[in-house]
Structures are given as structure tokens and as C-alpha cells.
Write an enzyme that holds these catalytic residues in place. Sequence first.
Site, PDB file in Angstrom:
ATOM      1  N   ARG A 252       0.843  -1.179   0.000  1.00  0.00           N
ATOM      2  CA  ARG A 252       0.000   0.000   0.000  1.00  0.00           C
ATOM      3  C   ARG A 252       0.886   1.239   0.000  1.00  0.00           C
ATOM      4  O   ARG A 252       1.721   1.395   0.884  1.00  0.00           O
ATOM      5  CB  ARG A 252      -0.811  -0.030   1.299  1.00  0.00           C
ATOM      6  CG  ARG A 252      -2.211   0.372   1.154  1.00  0.00           C
ATOM      7  CD  ARG A 252      -2.997   0.073   2.399  1.00  0.00           C
ATOM      8  NE  ARG A 252      -2.451   0.556   3.658  1.00  0.00           N
ATOM      9  CZ  ARG A 252      -3.204   0.964   4.660  1.00  0.00           C
ATOM     10  NH1 ARG A 252      -4.511   0.985   4.541  1.00  0.00           N
ATOM     11  NH2 ARG A 252      -2.678   1.344   5.799  1.00  0.00           N
TER      12      ARG A 252
ATOM     13  N   THR B 252      -0.971   7.584  -0.799  1.00  0.00           N
ATOM     14  CA  THR B 252      -2.267   7.481  -1.498  1.00  0.00           C
ATOM     15  C   THR B 252      -3.130   6.347  -0.960  1.00  0.00           C
ATOM     16  O   THR B 252      -4.327   6.294  -1.236  1.00  0.00           O
ATOM     17  CB  THR B 252      -2.039   7.207  -2.998  1.00  0.00           C
ATOM     18  OG1 THR B 252      -1.415   5.904  -3.124  1.00  0.00           O
ATOM     19  CG2 THR B 252      -1.146   8.256  -3.631  1.00  0.00           C
TER      20      THR B 252
ATOM     21  N   ASP C  66       0.681  -2.561  12.384  1.00  0.00           N
ATOM     22  CA  ASP C  66       1.129  -2.970  11.044  1.00  0.00           C
ATOM     23  C   ASP C  66       1.499  -4.453  11.078  1.00  0.00           C
ATOM     24  O   ASP C  66       2.508  -4.842  11.668  1.00  0.00           O
ATOM     25  CB  ASP C  66       2.323  -2.112  10.623  1.00  0.00           C
ATOM     26  CG  ASP C  66       2.681  -2.336   9.166  1.00  0.00           C
ATOM     27  OD1 ASP C  66       2.903  -3.505   8.776  1.00  0.00           O
ATOM     28  OD2 ASP C  66       2.719  -1.356   8.409  1.00  0.00           O
TER      29      ASP C  66
ATOM     30  N   ASP D  99       5.016  -5.454   9.592  1.00  0.00           N
ATOM     31  CA  ASP D  99       6.132  -5.029  10.449  1.00  0.00           C
ATOM     32  C   ASP D  99       6.211  -5.883  11.710  1.00  0.00           C
ATOM     33  O   ASP D  99       7.302  -6.252  12.161  1.00  0.00           O
ATOM     34  CB  ASP D  99       5.977  -3.552  10.831  1.00  0.00           C
ATOM     35  CG  ASP D  99       6.383  -2.624   9.703  1.00  0.00           C
ATOM     36  OD1 ASP D  99       7.041  -3.095   8.754  1.00  0.00           O
ATOM     37  OD2 ASP D  99       6.033  -1.432   9.761  1.00  0.00           O
TER      38      ASP D  99
END
Length: 213
Positions: A108, A112, A204, A207
Site C-alpha cells: 500500500r 495514497t 502494522d 512489520d
Amino acid sequence: MSPTFPNLTVVDHPLIQHKLSFLRDKETSKKKFKELVDEIAMLMAYEVTKDLPLAEVEVETPLERMTARQVAGKKLTVVPILRAGLGMVDGVVRLMPGVRVGHIGLYRDHDTLQPVDYYFKIPADAESRDFLVLDPMLATGGSASAAVTSLKRQGAKRVRMLCMVAAPEGVQRMLEDHPDVHVYAAALDRELNDVGYILPGLGDAGDRLFGTK
Ligand code: PRP
Ligand code: URA
């Protein structure tokens, strides 16, 4: 009250909810996070596959011959969305060792929030396969929708999506873009924040799985 979606099943099994609580905890170590993603994926795969067709087969027990039943479709293919979906593969494959594994590389864009694709590899006979797309997070739904579009472009007809935490925005996006694709999630969370993270979420996923932050 959380919204209801015709394309969503929340898998509310107590063991899944128990493990999900540790997955969400920011104090959970990388090692434990990886183990939990693996275990939840396996438990969820059990639920997602509960309507797989069975075929009768003849089996010789030590005592006599009998008609038993085996899963008829031998063409199930799991497709993790890189990176975080990789953490779900082993759990599913442990349950169904015969499945094929395709890969879709998407990330991603931070500004944006649009998915950027960088890898695509699935078995050749996509028309005759059942696909199970794996990604722990369904946030805006941009990545999942793009992954399914790519699968359909190759001929895929039957696709399901397995995630751990879904946002209403992502489920709605999937309903609009791919109403034929059923989504299974361990939780439907409240909303996205202004940078596209799921609230309350788990942070995340990539991560935390790979220790990159
Ligand atoms: C995360 C996650 C999904 C995507 C969900 O991946 O694993 O693929 O975001 O967000 P969306 O529904 O808004 O598209 P990310 O883009 O962080 O890539 P990574 O796994 O390589 O870190
Ligand atoms: N991707 C993640 O890993 N987490 C989120 O909350 C949203 C997208």
C-alpha cells in the site's frame, strides 16, 4: 452496534478470539505474534472449509471394507498477499497439505493508500481451482480487491478471502467490487484512522511479523 454485511462471516470461535486478544496486544513479541498468526489461520481454515464437497471412497480397515468420505475438490489454492499474508500460509497448509500456493505481491502506497503490485504467480489452471486469499488485514480493501481482480483476470471463478481483522470500509469495498467473494474474518473492527490503519486493530501486521519496525 457493528454493521452487518452479507459478504462477511466473523469467525467467533472462543479459541480464535482468545488468540486474537494476544495478537492485538502491543507487548506481544515478534516470535509470539508469528505463532499466533499461524495458529489463528489454521483455526480459521477449519471454519472456512466446512462446506467443501465430499466424495465417497472405498477403504479397507483392519477389519472390513467400508465406504468412507474424502474431500472431493483437490484443487484448493491458497494465495497470500505479500508480505503479511505469508504468515498465514503454514497454518492453512498444515491442515490441508495438498493445497497449491500462489503469491501476490502488493504493498500500500503510504500517501495514497493505493495498492502497488510487484509480483503475481499462481497455478496455470485458474478456471478449475478454488482460491483462498490470505491477508491478516482488510483495511481500505484496496489490496484485497486488487488481488481478487488479478486472480479473476487469470480466469479464477471461485475466490474466498481469509483475514484476521477487517474494517467496515474494507468489507464494504469488497462488497462493491467483488460481491461474489465471501470474506471470513476473526473480527470486524470499528473504523480506519486518517492514515488508513484499523482501529482498534493490531498495528502494522507486516512489520510485527517480520520485525521491520
Ligand atoms: C498491509 C496488509 C494488507 C494491506 C491492507 O500490507 O497486509 O495487504 O496493508 O490495507 P488495505 O486494505 O488498505 O489495502 P502493506 O501494504 O503494509 O504491505 P506489507 O505487507 O508489504 O507491509
Ligand atoms: N495494514 C496493516 O498492517 N494494518 C492496518 O491497520 C492497516 C493496514
